[in-house]
Design a protein around this motif. Sequence first.
Motif, short mmCIF file in Angstrom:
data_model
loop_
_atom_site.label_atom_id
_atom_site.label_comp_id
_atom_site.label_asym_id
_atom_site.label_seq_id
_atom_site.Cartn_x
_atom_site.Cartn_y
_atom_site.Cartn_z
N LEU A 284 -12.01 -1.19 -56.53
CA LEU A 284 -11.56 -2.07 -57.63
C LEU A 284 -10.07 -2.41 -57.54
N GLU B 248 -15.56 10.49 -55.85
CA GLU B 248 -16.24 9.25 -56.26
C GLU B 248 -15.26 8.32 -56.98
N THR B 249 -14.42 8.93 -57.84
CA THR B 249 -13.46 8.12 -58.60
C THR B 249 -12.49 7.41 -57.65
N ALA C 110 -16.25 5.06 -64.97
CA ALA C 110 -16.09 3.76 -64.27
C ALA C 110 -17.41 3.38 -63.62
N LYS D 7 -21.04 0.72 -64.44
CA LYS D 7 -21.33 -0.72 -64.39
C LYS D 7 -20.41 -1.53 -65.31
N LYS E 36 -13.08 6.54 -54.55
CA LYS E 36 -13.79 5.45 -53.86
C LYS E 36 -13.90 4.22 -54.77
N THR E 37 -14.27 4.48 -56.05
CA THR E 37 -14.42 3.36 -56.99
C THR E 37 -13.06 2.69 -57.22
N SER F 182 -16.54 -1.25 -64.50
CA SER F 182 -16.22 -1.98 -63.26
C SER F 182 -16.22 -3.48 -63.51
#
Length: 259
Positions: free
Chosen positions: A44, A36-37, A9, A11, A39-40, A14
């Motif tokens: 999103l 990290e996943t 996930a 640029k 947070k992303t 996203s």
Amino acid sequence: MTNIGFIGAGKMASAIIKGLNKDKFSVHISGRNIEETQKTAQALGVNAAPSHADLIQASDIIVLAVKPYVVADILTEHKTEKPIVSIAAGITLADLSAMTTDTQPIVRIMPNINATIQKSTTGIVRNAYVSDDVFNTVKAIFESVGSVHELAEKDFGTFTALAGSSPAYIYMFIDAMSRAGVLHGMPKDVSTKIVAETVLASAEMILKSDENPWTLVDNVSSPGGTTVAGVVSLEKNNFVATVIDAITATIEKNNTMNK
Ligand SMILES: NC(=O)C1=CN([C@@H]2O[C@H](COP(=O)(O)OP(=O)(O)OC[C@H]3O[C@@H](n4cnc5c(N)ncnc54)[C@H](OP(=O)(O)O)[C@@H]3O)[C@@H](O)[C@H]2O)C=CC1
Ligand SMILES: O=C(O)[C@@H]1CCC=N1
């Protein structure tokens, strides 16, 4: 509701996920690192899968949005009969089949970074095992972020150069023009806006006109005027040949990416 899983996930994923209609698609992502996943996923507004295996389990269609060199590792480790969509540059349907099974449904896609503003120009091709239903769903995903062009796979390298990579070359052209504005005394932000607006409108003229681009060049070039002086200077410096060489280099790189 169709469940779409994105492995990777960054640029491009996203940009695509932001444009997706969340009433039609339930989106899951998985990455290298769960924190990290998460947070992303939160940023999103989608679901974070704890692992690629969980993501594959939860998804109807799996989009591989990792860098090309990561694709083989993921497909070797995670087997599924579900349709796979790859946006990786230079990896062919045959390469992807060799990493999965002979009958794996696979769609190959080449989007571009303009997906960020829902204006990607995207190429699509499928293998023989992708049903019309799945193909139409994949098309709908990419139509959410721009236009979709169905291509013969032999043209994917050319499409990658003309649409996938070309935003970088167009940014370079805009920056070079804008820098010339600075050389001649204009502030950079002002000259960049002027050039970007002019590039946008000139592209619109080509799309709206029946004329070929050289006729439009002639329409701007008054006899003995300013424009033809610049056109001749560009040609003395091999503008057309230089651009064609860059596109050929891009296609050659595409053709050797997975070799
Ligand atoms: N950028 C562009 O303009 C375009 C890119 N593409 C294609 O899109 C793909 C992605 O490119 P882009 O989005 O630019 O790259 P990014 O580096 O932004 O995204 C790749 C993502 O994959 C993650 N990742 C790395 N290893 C793994 C793994 N083992 N499992 C799951 N996720 C992993 C990365 O995480 P981490 O950062 O932690 O490593 C990162 O978030 C590429 O294949 C490229 O060819 C196609 C068209 C245009
Ligand atoms: O540079 C790359 O390889 C990817 C594919 C097209 C744009 N970015």
